[in-house]
Structure formats: structure tokens, C-alpha cells
Design a protein around this motif. Structure first.
Motif, PDB file in Angstrom:
ATOM      1  N   ILE A  29       0.866  -1.223   0.251  1.00 20.74           N
ATOM      2  CA  ILE A  29       0.010   0.219  -0.117  1.00 20.74           C
ATOM      3  C   ILE A  29       0.790   1.321   0.140  1.00 20.74           C
ATOM      4  O   ILE A  29       0.691   2.162  -0.696  1.00 20.74           O
ATOM      5  N   ALA A  30       1.856   1.215   0.728  1.00 21.81           N
ATOM      6  CA  ALA A  30       2.917   2.330   0.827  1.00 21.81           C
ATOM      7  C   ALA A  30       3.656   2.779  -0.457  1.00 21.81           C
ATOM      8  O   ALA A  30       3.918   3.808  -0.868  1.00 21.81           O
ATOM      9  N   ASN A  31       3.961   1.480  -1.266  1.00 19.19           N
ATOM     10  CA  ASN A  31       4.607   1.692  -2.426  1.00 19.19           C
ATOM     11  C   ASN A  31       3.603   1.755  -3.784  1.00 19.19           C
ATOM     12  O   ASN A  31       4.123   1.538  -4.819  1.00 19.19           O
ATOM     13  N   ALA A  32       2.261   2.203  -3.493  1.00 16.41           N
ATOM     14  CA  ALA A  32       1.230   2.241  -4.545  1.00 16.41           C
ATOM     15  C   ALA A  32       1.611   3.286  -5.755  1.00 16.41           C
ATOM     16  O   ALA A  32       1.425   2.886  -6.943  1.00 16.41           O
ATOM     17  N   ASP A  33       2.353   4.089  -5.405  1.00 18.66           N
ATOM     18  CA  ASP A  33       2.798   5.080  -6.497  1.00 18.66           C
ATOM     19  C   ASP A  33       4.473   5.110  -6.828  1.00 18.66           C
ATOM     20  O   ASP A  33       4.868   6.106  -7.531  1.00 18.66           O
ATOM     21  N   THR A  34       4.990   4.120  -6.293  1.00 19.40           N
ATOM     22  CA  THR A  34       6.515   3.834  -6.546  1.00 19.40           C
ATOM     23  C   THR A  34       6.619   3.313  -7.927  1.00 19.40           C
ATOM     24  O   THR A  34       6.184   2.054  -8.063  1.00 19.40           O
ATOM     25  N   PRO A  35       7.302   3.914  -8.804  1.00 18.09           N
ATOM     26  CA  PRO A  35       7.562   3.319 -10.129  1.00 18.09           C
ATOM     27  C   PRO A  35       8.243   1.953 -10.229  1.00 18.09           C
ATOM     28  O   PRO A  35       9.178   1.872  -9.476  1.00 18.09           O
ATOM     29  N   ASN A  36       7.515   0.997 -11.224  1.00 21.16           N
ATOM     30  CA  ASN A  36       8.162  -0.563 -11.079  1.00 21.16           C
ATOM     31  C   ASN A  36       8.179  -1.324  -9.749  1.00 21.16           C
ATOM     32  O   ASN A  36       8.918  -2.116  -9.715  1.00 21.16           O
ATOM     33  N   TYR A  37       7.534  -0.761  -8.769  1.00 15.30           N
ATOM     34  CA  TYR A  37       7.275  -1.536  -7.666  1.00 15.30           C
ATOM     35  C   TYR A  37       6.367  -2.747  -7.843  1.00 15.30           C
ATOM     36  O   TYR A  37       5.271  -2.683  -8.456  1.00 15.30           O
ATOM     37  N   LYS A  38       6.863  -3.938  -7.502  1.00 13.28           N
ATOM     38  CA  LYS A  38       5.795  -5.054  -7.769  1.00 13.28           C
ATOM     39  C   LYS A  38       5.231  -5.719  -6.407  1.00 13.28           C
ATOM     40  O   LYS A  38       5.925  -5.734  -5.565  1.00 13.28           O
ATOM     41  N   ALA A  39       4.014  -5.750  -6.248  1.00 15.42           N
ATOM     42  CA  ALA A  39       3.307  -5.901  -5.316  1.00 15.42           C
ATOM     43  C   ALA A  39       3.504  -7.562  -4.580  1.00 15.42           C
ATOM     44  O   ALA A  39       3.938  -8.427  -5.602  1.00 15.42           O
ATOM     45  N   TYR A  95       5.079 -12.786  -5.976  1.00 14.79           N
ATOM     46  CA  TYR A  95       4.595 -11.481  -6.555  1.00 14.79           C
ATOM     47  C   TYR A  95       2.951 -11.553  -6.805  1.00 14.79           C
ATOM     48  O   TYR A  95       2.601 -12.799  -7.232  1.00 14.79           O
ATOM     49  N   ARG A  96       2.289 -10.682  -6.389  1.00 14.03           N
ATOM     50  CA  ARG A  96       0.983 -10.965  -6.879  1.00 14.03           C
ATOM     51  C   ARG A  96       0.523 -10.719  -8.101  1.00 14.03           C
ATOM     52  O   ARG A  96       1.415  -9.828  -9.030  1.00 14.03           O
ATOM     53  N   PRO A  97      -0.285 -11.446  -8.785  1.00 12.27           N
ATOM     54  CA  PRO A  97      -0.382 -11.345 -10.089  1.00 12.27           C
ATOM     55  C   PRO A  97      -0.979  -9.919 -10.722  1.00 12.27           C
ATOM     56  O   PRO A  97      -1.752  -9.441 -10.070  1.00 12.27           O
ATOM     57  N   LEU A  98      -0.552  -9.765 -11.876  1.00 12.76           N
ATOM     58  CA  LEU A  98      -0.769  -8.215 -12.282  1.00 12.76           C
ATOM     59  C   LEU A  98      -2.372  -8.342 -12.865  1.00 12.76           C
ATOM     60  O   LEU A  98      -2.955  -9.164 -13.701  1.00 12.76           O
ATOM     61  N   ILE A  99      -3.118  -7.481 -12.344  1.00 12.50           N
ATOM     62  CA  ILE A  99      -4.453  -7.280 -12.658  1.00 12.50           C
ATOM     63  C   ILE A  99      -4.674  -6.386 -13.610  1.00 12.50           C
ATOM     64  O   ILE A  99      -5.312  -6.515 -15.072  1.00 12.50           O
ATOM     65  N   GLN A 100      -4.048  -5.267 -13.686  1.00 13.53           N
ATOM     66  CA  GLN A 100      -4.311  -4.194 -14.548  1.00 13.53           C
ATOM     67  C   GLN A 100      -2.836  -3.649 -14.713  1.00 13.53           C
ATOM     68  O   GLN A 100      -2.242  -3.251 -13.750  1.00 13.53           O
ATOM     69  N   GLY A 101      -2.274  -3.575 -16.103  1.00 11.24           N
ATOM     70  CA  GLY A 101      -1.067  -2.821 -16.147  1.00 11.24           C
ATOM     71  C   GLY A 101      -1.184  -1.347 -15.963  1.00 11.24           C
ATOM     72  O   GLY A 101      -2.182  -0.603 -16.133  1.00 11.24           O
ATOM     73  N   SER A 102       0.043  -0.826 -15.612  1.00  8.77           N
ATOM     74  CA  SER A 102       0.155   0.682 -15.415  1.00  8.77           C
ATOM     75  C   SER A 102       1.490   1.018 -16.389  1.00  8.77           C
ATOM     76  O   SER A 102       2.323   0.349 -16.725  1.00  8.77           O
ATOM     77  N   VAL A 103       1.357   2.282 -16.559  1.00  5.76           N
ATOM     78  CA  VAL A 103       2.440   2.890 -17.470  1.00  5.76           C
ATOM     79  C   VAL A 103       3.736   3.019 -16.781  1.00  5.76           C
ATOM     80  O   VAL A 103       4.875   2.619 -17.418  1.00  5.76           O
ATOM     81  N   ASP A 104       3.798   3.257 -15.262  1.00  4.20           N
ATOM     82  CA  ASP A 104       4.995   3.488 -14.474  1.00  4.20           C
ATOM     83  C   ASP A 104       5.635   1.916 -14.261  1.00  4.20           C
ATOM     84  O   ASP A 104       6.584   1.814 -13.576  1.00  4.20           O
ATOM     85  N   GLY A 105       4.775   0.791 -14.443  1.00  2.00           N
ATOM     86  CA  GLY A 105       5.411  -0.487 -14.227  1.00  2.00           C
ATOM     87  C   GLY A 105       5.242  -0.961 -12.838  1.00  2.00           C
ATOM     88  O   GLY A 105       5.172  -2.095 -12.239  1.00  2.00           O
ATOM     89  N   ASP A 109      -2.483  -2.866  -6.950  1.00  2.00           N
ATOM     90  CA  ASP A 109      -3.891  -2.474  -6.999  1.00  2.00           C
ATOM     91  C   ASP A 109      -4.391  -2.115  -5.651  1.00  2.00           C
ATOM     92  O   ASP A 109      -4.578  -3.037  -4.872  1.00  2.00           O
ATOM     93  N   GLY A 110      -4.907  -0.918  -5.477  1.00  2.00           N
ATOM     94  CA  GLY A 110      -5.076  -0.463  -4.110  1.00  2.00           C
ATOM     95  C   GLY A 110      -6.304  -1.201  -3.492  1.00  2.00           C
ATOM     96  O   GLY A 110      -6.132  -1.521  -2.333  1.00  2.00           O
ATOM     97  N   GLU A 111      -7.375  -1.313  -4.306  1.00  5.55           N
ATOM     98  CA  GLU A 111      -8.611  -2.003  -3.898  1.00  5.55           C
ATOM     99  C   GLU A 111      -8.008  -3.587  -3.307  1.00  5.55           C
ATOM    100  O   GLU A 111      -8.553  -3.746  -2.195  1.00  5.55           O
ATOM    101  N   VAL A 112      -7.173  -4.258  -4.158  1.00  2.16           N
ATOM    102  CA  VAL A 112      -6.796  -5.603  -3.955  1.00  2.16           C
ATOM    103  C   VAL A 112      -5.902  -5.574  -2.754  1.00  2.16           C
ATOM    104  O   VAL A 112      -6.320  -6.317  -1.562  1.00  2.16           O
ATOM    105  N   GLU A 113      -5.193  -4.485  -2.353  1.00  5.47           N
ATOM    106  CA  GLU A 113      -4.148  -4.625  -1.152  1.00  5.47           C
ATOM    107  C   GLU A 113      -5.047  -4.052  -0.114  1.00  5.47           C
ATOM    108  O   GLU A 113      -4.831  -4.709   1.121  1.00  5.47           O
ATOM    109  N   ARG A 114      -5.870  -3.240  -0.249  1.00  5.99           N
ATOM    110  CA  ARG A 114      -6.656  -2.580   1.163  1.00  5.99           C
ATOM    111  C   ARG A 114      -7.774  -3.971   1.606  1.00  5.99           C
ATOM    112  O   ARG A 114      -7.846  -4.095   2.627  1.00  5.99           O
TER     113      ARG A 114
END
Length: 146
Positions: A29-39, A95-105, A109-114
Motif C-alpha cells: 500500500i505504501a508503495n502504490a505510487d512507486t514506479p516499477n514496484y511489484k506487489a 509476486y501478486r499477479p498483475l490485474i491491470q497494467g500501469s504505465v510506470d510498471g 492495485d489499491g483495492e486488492v491490497e486494502r
């Protein structure tokens, strides 16, 4: 006293693994806006099983209790790696599976994490409630009847 330890061991270990999972989810959750961070997350059931097996193995291998009360495996050679108490380590993280891709890598997904965070917190509270019930039952069994 070994049976008393075994009685509380499951819930204590489950609480420790749940607390570690909560830290992992909070980092996501804390790294939701960190580029290339993988959940990241853990498989709770597999991590709990591994932690319980490590607890049994450390007890069976004549574990030594350190001065601060933490358990560690006795080593017989300087090159042996000391064992821990069966917590989650880097190899257990998935690594959590990618649900929706993002431009910054970023794959958070905030909803999944919360949702996972709240679900884990509820299970943590349930473990505490079960542990309290066990302690109350033990206290009632040990107290003299009036």
C-alpha cells in the motif's frame, strides 16, 4: 510444560505469520505510487505450515534459548547457519499477479491490497480471540472451585 507450550504454539505462530503478512501488505500500500514496484504477498497456509514445522524441528533439535528469550537452533560448526523461529523470509514472498497494467510498471492495485489488509487484520483479531479463550479455559481449569 511441553503440552502447555504446544497448546499455545499454533495460535502464537499464526499470529507471528499474520503480523509479517500485514507488514508485507502495508509495504504494498505504501508503495502504490512507486514506479516499477511489484506487489508482494505470501501464501499464508504454506507459510504457517513451514513455520509450525520449523518450531517442531527446533524443539526436536534441542534448541537453545538465548538471553532475550528467542529460540535459535544449536549449531555444532562455525559454518552452520543458525536457524530462526520459522518466520517468513524472502524466499516465501510471492509476486501478486498483475490485474491491470500501469504505465510506470507498478503492479499494486489499491483495492486488492486494502481488501487483503483488512481480511488479514480480521483473521489476526480472530487468532487473538481464540488465544484469549484458550487462556481463559486454562485459567478456569487451574483455579480452585469455590
Amino acid at each position: 510444560m511441553d503440552k502447555l507450550d504446544a497448546l499455545f504454539d499454533f495460535n502464537a505462530t499464526a499470529l507471528r505469520v499474520r503480523a509479517q503478512r500485514q507488514e508485507i501488505l502495508a509495504a504494498n500500500i505504501a508503495n502504490a505510487d512507486t514506479p516499477n514496484y511489484k506487489a508482494r504477498d505470501i501464501d499464508f497456509a504454506a507459510s504457517l505450515k513451514k513455520a509450525l514445522e520449523a518450531n517442531v524441528a527446533s524443539a526436536a533439535n534441542n534448541a537453545a534459548v538465548s538471553s532475550n528469550g528467542n529460540m535459535s537452533l544449536a549449531t555444532t560448526h562455525g559454518k552452520h547457519i543458525p536457524g530462526g523461529t520459522g518466520g517468513v523470509n524472502e524466499a516465501d514472498l510471492l509476486y501478486r499477479p498483475l490485474i491491470q497494467g500501469s504505465v510506470d510498471g507498478n503492479s499494486v492495485d489499491g483495492e486488492v491490497e486494502r481488501t487483503a489488509f483488512v481480511d488479514n487484520a480480521i483473521h489476526y483479531e480472530a487468532n487473538i480471540t481464540m488465544l484469549n479463550a484458550q487462556i481463559k479455559d486454562m485459567t478456569a481449569a487451574l483455579s480452585p472451585t469455590s
